[in-house]
Design a protein around this motif. Structure first.
Motif, PDB file in Angstrom:
ATOM      1  N   MET A   1     -10.370  19.852  23.471  1.00 43.69           N
ATOM      2  CA  MET A   1     -10.437  21.228  23.893  1.00 43.69           C
ATOM      3  C   MET A   1     -11.747  21.849  23.438  1.00 43.69           C
ATOM      4  SD  MET A   1      -7.911  21.662  25.678  1.00 43.69           S
ATOM      5  CE  MET A   1      -6.363  20.909  26.057  1.00 43.69           C
ATOM      6  N   ASP A   2     -12.632  22.139  24.369  1.00 38.14           N
ATOM      7  CA  ASP A   2     -13.915  22.769  24.083  1.00 38.14           C
ATOM      8  C   ASP A   2     -13.930  24.102  24.811  1.00 38.14           C
ATOM      9  OD1 ASP A   2     -16.476  23.556  23.673  1.00 38.14           O
ATOM     10  OD2 ASP A   2     -17.418  21.886  24.749  1.00 38.14           O
ATOM     11  N   THR A   3     -13.761  25.191  24.060  1.00 40.21           N
ATOM     12  CA  THR A   3     -13.643  26.491  24.700  1.00 40.21           C
ATOM     13  C   THR A   3     -14.947  26.960  25.322  1.00 40.21           C
ATOM     14  OG1 THR A   3     -14.061  27.570  22.567  1.00 40.21           O
ATOM     15  CG2 THR A   3     -11.765  27.206  23.183  1.00 40.21           C
ATOM     16  N   SER A   4     -16.057  26.254  25.047  1.00 43.31           N
ATOM     17  CA  SER A   4     -17.328  26.651  25.652  1.00 43.31           C
ATOM     18  C   SER A   4     -17.326  26.433  27.162  1.00 43.31           C
ATOM     19  CB  SER A   4     -18.486  25.877  25.010  1.00 43.31           C
ATOM     20  OG  SER A   4     -18.367  24.496  25.284  1.00 43.31           O
TER      21      SER A   4
ATOM     22  N   THR B   1      -0.847  33.222  17.563  1.00 46.81           N
ATOM     23  CA  THR B   1      -1.436  34.368  18.249  1.00 46.81           C
ATOM     24  C   THR B   1      -1.835  33.967  19.662  1.00 46.81           C
ATOM     25  OG1 THR B   1      -3.703  33.863  17.554  1.00 46.81           O
ATOM     26  CG2 THR B   1      -2.358  35.191  16.042  1.00 46.81           C
ATOM     27  N   ARG B   2      -2.070  34.979  20.500  1.00 49.93           N
ATOM     28  CA  ARG B   2      -2.481  34.673  21.878  1.00 49.93           C
ATOM     29  C   ARG B   2      -3.800  33.916  21.886  1.00 49.93           C
ATOM     30  NH1 ARG B   2      -1.288  40.766  22.347  1.00 49.93           N
ATOM     31  NH2 ARG B   2       0.902  40.813  22.949  1.00 49.93           N
ATOM     32  N   LYS B   3      -4.707  34.287  20.988  1.00 49.54           N
ATOM     33  CA  LYS B   3      -5.994  33.602  20.936  1.00 49.54           C
ATOM     34  C   LYS B   3      -5.811  32.141  20.562  1.00 49.54           C
ATOM     35  CE  LYS B   3     -10.704  33.995  19.154  1.00 49.54           C
ATOM     36  NZ  LYS B   3     -11.650  34.822  18.356  1.00 49.54           N
ATOM     37  N   GLU B   4      -4.932  31.871  19.603  1.00 51.85           N
ATOM     38  CA  GLU B   4      -4.677  30.486  19.193  1.00 51.85           C
ATOM     39  C   GLU B   4      -4.071  29.686  20.351  1.00 51.85           C
ATOM     40  OE1 GLU B   4      -3.783  30.944  14.391  1.00 51.85           O
ATOM     41  OE2 GLU B   4      -2.176  31.300  15.848  1.00 51.85           O
ATOM     42  N   ILE B   5      -3.187  30.329  21.107  1.00 46.36           N
ATOM     43  CA  ILE B   5      -2.536  29.635  22.221  1.00 46.36           C
ATOM     44  C   ILE B   5      -3.535  29.333  23.338  1.00 46.36           C
ATOM     45  CG2 ILE B   5      -0.839  29.878  24.081  1.00 46.36           C
ATOM     46  CD1 ILE B   5       0.856  31.529  22.078  1.00 46.36           C
ATOM     47  N   THR B   6      -4.317  30.344  23.727  1.00 47.31           N
ATOM     48  CA  THR B   6      -5.279  30.125  24.816  1.00 47.31           C
ATOM     49  C   THR B   6      -6.351  29.120  24.406  1.00 47.31           C
ATOM     50  OG1 THR B   6      -6.475  32.125  24.115  1.00 47.31           O
ATOM     51  CG2 THR B   6      -4.898  32.351  25.926  1.00 47.31           C
ATOM     52  N   ASN B   7      -6.739  29.124  23.133  1.00 50.33           N
ATOM     53  CA  ASN B   7      -7.700  28.121  22.652  1.00 50.33           C
ATOM     54  C   ASN B   7      -7.087  26.725  22.686  1.00 50.33           C
ATOM     55  OD1 ASN B   7      -9.714  29.979  22.227  1.00 50.33           O
ATOM     56  ND2 ASN B   7      -9.413  30.122  20.012  1.00 50.33           N
ATOM     57  N   ALA B   8      -5.805  26.634  22.331  1.00 46.61           N
ATOM     58  CA  ALA B   8      -5.147  25.323  22.262  1.00 46.61           C
ATOM     59  C   ALA B   8      -5.095  24.636  23.620  1.00 46.61           C
ATOM     60  CB  ALA B   8      -3.728  25.479  21.706  1.00 46.61           C
ATOM     61  N   VAL B   9      -4.967  25.436  24.689  1.00 45.16           N
ATOM     62  CA  VAL B   9      -4.867  24.840  26.023  1.00 45.16           C
ATOM     63  C   VAL B   9      -6.121  25.119  26.866  1.00 45.16           C
ATOM     64  CG1 VAL B   9      -2.351  24.835  26.080  1.00 45.16           C
ATOM     65  CG2 VAL B   9      -3.584  26.855  26.880  1.00 45.16           C
ATOM     66  N   ASN B  10      -7.115  25.730  26.236  1.00 40.34           N
ATOM     67  CA  ASN B  10      -8.429  25.926  26.864  1.00 40.34           C
ATOM     68  C   ASN B  10      -8.367  26.775  28.134  1.00 40.34           C
ATOM     69  OD1 ASN B  10     -11.226  25.537  26.714  1.00 40.34           O
ATOM     70  ND2 ASN B  10     -11.163  23.878  28.214  1.00 40.34           N
TER      71      ASN B  10
END
Length: 568
Positions: free
Chosen positions: A94-97, A156-165
Motif C-alpha cells: 500500500m503506497d498512498t502516494s 480511524t477513517r484515515k487509518e482505514i483509507t490508508n490500509a486499503v489505499n
C-alpha cells in the motif's frame, strides 16, 4: 518420513532453482582457463611450480564459495522480491502516494435496530451499495470482503483509507423496525476527515431499492463523476424486485457460501421461500444452483446435487443468459462434474466481464489459469483482486496456490500458512498447509500437523487428501488402499487438481503405474501445466524417464502451447 533419495532429489532441484550449477560450472571453467594459460606461458615468463601449487589450493578453497555465494544471493533476492515472476508479491504494497482520487471504501453500515437478528439487513445494504458503485468505471471501490473486516473496528477513517489505499470512506447506519427503515449515510475524505456529503432516508422495506440507487448516484455527484447511460442502467437494475424475496436472498447468501451442510440447508430453505414470492427469478435460481453446487463441492451426495444444480442453472440462463452469478455457478459445475477447466475458465471470465470489479467473480480464476500453466496471467489476476479486495483472506490462499502450481514452493509457505491461520477449521486450508510442508522437505511437521489438527473422521474430500498425505509420509500402502473407497475415488477422478496430487503422491511412493494413470486423468480433465509436470514438481521425478510419461508430455506440451480460451 522422507527417504534419503527424496532428500537428494529435493537438494538437486534446489541447486538448479538457485542457479548454483551454472555458477559452479563457470567457476571451474575459469580456473581451468587460468591454469592452462599459465601452463602455456610458464616457460617464457619462468613461472615457478610453487605458483601452480598455490593456484590449485586457492581454486580448491574457492570451490565451496562458488556454491554458497549464488545460494545466498538467490535467498536475498527472493526476500527482496527481485526473483518474483511478473505480478508476484506476498503482501499488498500500500503506497498512498499513488492513491486514486476517485476511490472509496464502503464501511459496514451500523445496525441500530433493537433486534440483533436484523444485522443481515445492514450487511446486505452495504453489499448492494458496493455493487452499485462498482458499476462506475471511473471509481475504484474496495470489495465487500475487505470492507467487512472493518466491522466494529476502532481504527480511524484515515487509518482505514490508508490500509486499503483509497481516498474516501462511506459510512452510515440502518434502523429497521418492521417494514419501516431509516438510513443515514455520509461520505468522508480520509486524508483530512472532511465531510463531503451526508443525507438521511426514511421509508419502508419496499423503498430499499430506491434508497440504494439514491445513495450511489449521490456519491457519484459528490465526486463529480458523470455517469454514462450504461452505468445508470446498471445502478437502476433490480434483479430481485420483491422486497421479501430480496430479504431472503441476502440472508441466504452467507449460508450457502459456508462449508457446513446445516448452514447450506438453511440457506437453501430461505431461497426457496424467496422463490415463492418472486416466482421466476434468475438471481434466485442461480443462488439455488450455487447451494446444490456447494453440497457437491463439500462431498455431500455429489452426483445427485450436481444434477439439481444444472437444472436451476438452466432456468437462470433461460431468463438471463449473461447473469454473472449463473456463469460462476456453471463454471463450478463444469469443474466438479466434468473436470473441464477450459469451460470453467470461459464461464468465470464471462462473469468477470459482466462485473469486472467484483472479486467474487474472479477470485478462483487465477487458480484455474495456474492449473493450465498460464502463470503470468494468474499472478496479474491475483494482483487485481488484491487491489480491489486487499484484506480478503482468500487472497492469501489463491496467491499460495498460484505459487505452488508455479513450482515456487518456498514462496508458497507464507500465504498458505496465513490462509490457514485465518480459517483453521477449513479442511481445504488444512490440506494445503500439510502439502506445502511436505514439498519443503518438512515431512515430520506435516505428519504432526495432520495428526494434531485434521479431523480424520470427516468424509470431506480435502480431509481425505490430507490423510492421503499422512499415509504417503508413512509409506503406508495399506492405509492408502483402505482410503480409496469407490466414492472417494470417483470424486478424485472427476477433478483435475485432486488427480494431479494423487499422481504426485504415487510417484513419491515409487508406484509408477498408478502415478501415470492419475496424471493421465488430470491431463484429460485439463491439467496442462507443462512447466510444472515436465520439470518443476520433483515428486514426479520417479516417472519422468518412463516411456508413457514422455508420450503424455508431448501431448501436454502441445496443448499448453496452443492454449487459448474460446472467445466470449
Amino acid at each position: 518420513m522422507p527417504n534419503n533419495p527424496a532428500r537428494l532429489v529435493r537438494f538437486w532441484h534446489e541447486l538448479k532453482r538457485r542457479k548454483v550449477l551454472p555458477f559452479l560450472i563457470g567457476y571451474v571453467a575459469a580456473c581451468f582457463a587460468i591454469i592452462e594459460f599459465l601452463d602455456i606461458t610458464s616457460n617464457r615468463f619462468s613461472i615457478p611450480d610453487s605458483t601452480f601449487n598455490l593456484l590449485f589450493i586457492l581454486s580448491a578453497v574457492g570451490l565451496p564459495l562458488a556454491v554458497i555465494l549464488p545460494w545466498y544471493i538467490y535467498r536475498k533476492h527472493s526476500a527482496d522480491g527481485e526473483n518474483e515472476l511478473p505480478g508476484m508479491r506476498l503482501q499488498p504494497r500500500m503506497d498512498t502516494s499513488d492513491r486514486p482520487d476517485n476511490s472509496v471504501i464502503v464501511l459496514p453500515f451500523e445496525n441500530l435496530s433493537s433486534d440483533p437478528d436484523q444485522e443481515y439487513f445492514s450487511v446486505g445494504l452495504t453489499e448492494e451499495i458496493i455493487t452499485d458503485l462498482s458499476y462506475i468505471d471511473d471509481l475504484l471501490v474496495i470489495s465487500r470482503g475487505s470492507a467487512m473486516t472493518f466491522k466494529g473496528t476502532n481504527k480511524t477513517r484515515k487509518e482505514i483509507t490508508n490500509a486499503v489505499n483509497v481516498r474516501y470512506a462511506l459510512e452510515g447506519s440502518v434502523r429497521k423496525a418492521g417494514e419501516n427503515i431509516r438510513i443515514v449515510a455520509q461520505l468522508i475524505d480520509g486524508t483530512n476527515d472532511a465531510h463531503i456529503w451526508a443525507d438521511k432516508y426514511n421509508g419502508t422495506l419496499e423503498d430499499i431499492f430506491d434508497i440504494q440507487e439514491k445513495v450511489s448516484r449521490s456519491i457519484a455527484e459528490a465526486l463529480k463523476i458523470k455517469l454514462s447511460s450504461q452505468e445508470r442502467k446498471m445502478i437502476d437494475q433490480r434483479p430481485i424486485d420483491n422486497a421479501f424475496a430480496y430479504d431472503c436472498y441476502k440472508r441466504a447468501y452467507p449460508e450457502i457460501s459456508s462449508m457446513s451442510k446445516e448452514r447450506i440447508d438453511y440457506g437453501l430453505s430461505l431461497l426457496m421461500k424467496g422463490l415463492e414470492k418472486a416466482e421466476k427469478n434468475a438471481v434466485i435460481y442461480a443462488g439455488i444452483a450455487s447451494a446444490y453446487m456447494q453440497y457437491a463441492n463439500n462431498g455431500f451426495d455429489a452426483e445427485k446435487n450436481l444434477v439439481e444444480a444444472e437444472e436451476y442453472i438452466h432456468k437462470a440462463l433461460q431468463l438471463d443468459p449473461d447473469l454473472p452469478e449463473a456463469h460462476i455457478a456453471l463454471g463450478g459445475i463444469k469443474i466438479l462434474k466434468e473436470g473441464d477447466a477450459h469451460s470453467a475458465i470461459y464461464h468465470w471470465r464471462r462473469a468477470n466481464l459482466s462485473n469486472p470489479d467484483d472479486p467474487e467473480t474472479m477470485i478462483y480464476l487465477p487458480l484455474l489459469y495456474a492449473l493450465v500453466g498460464q502463470n503470468e496471467t494468474a499472478f496479474k489476476l491475483v494482483d487485481k483482486v488484491e487491489m480491489i479486495d486487499p484484506i480478503n483472506p482468500m487472497c492469501d490462499a489463491v496467491r499460495g496456490w498460484v505459487y505452488f502450481f508455479s513450482g515456487k514452493y518456498e514462496l508458497a509457505i507464507d500465504p498458505l500458512f496465513a490462509a490457514f491461520k485465518l480459517t483453521p477449521e477449513s479442511a481445504m486450508h488444512q490440506f494445503f498447509k500439510a502439502l506445502i510442508l511436505l514439498y519443503n522437505d518438512r515431512a515430520n511437521e506435516a505428519y504432526s500437523f495432520i495428526n494434531d489438527v485434521v479431523d480424520e473422521s470427516s468424509s470431506n474430500v480435502w480431509t481425505l487428501l490430507s490423510i492421503f498425505i499422512k499415509h504417503t509420509i508413512e509409506k503406508d500402502k495399506e492405509g492408502i488402499s483402505s482410503l480409496l473407497t469407490p466414492e472417494f475415488e470417483a470424486q478424485v477422478q472427476r477433478d483435475l487438481q485432486y488427480s494431479f496430487h494423487l499422481a504426485a503422491f504415487y510417484s513419491y511412493l515409487g508406484e509408477k503405474d498408478k502415478a501415470i494413470k492419475w496424471l493421465g486423468n488430470a491431463v484429460d480433465r485439463g491439467f496442462i501445466n507443462y512447466p510444472l509436470i515436465s520439470e518443476q514438481d520433483f515428486f514426479l521425478d520417479n516417472i519422468r524417464k518412463e516411456k508413457s510419461f514422455k508420450t503424455l508430455m508431448k501431448r501436454v506440451k502441445k496443448e499448453w502451447e496452443d492454449f487459448e480460451v474460446k472467445n466470449i
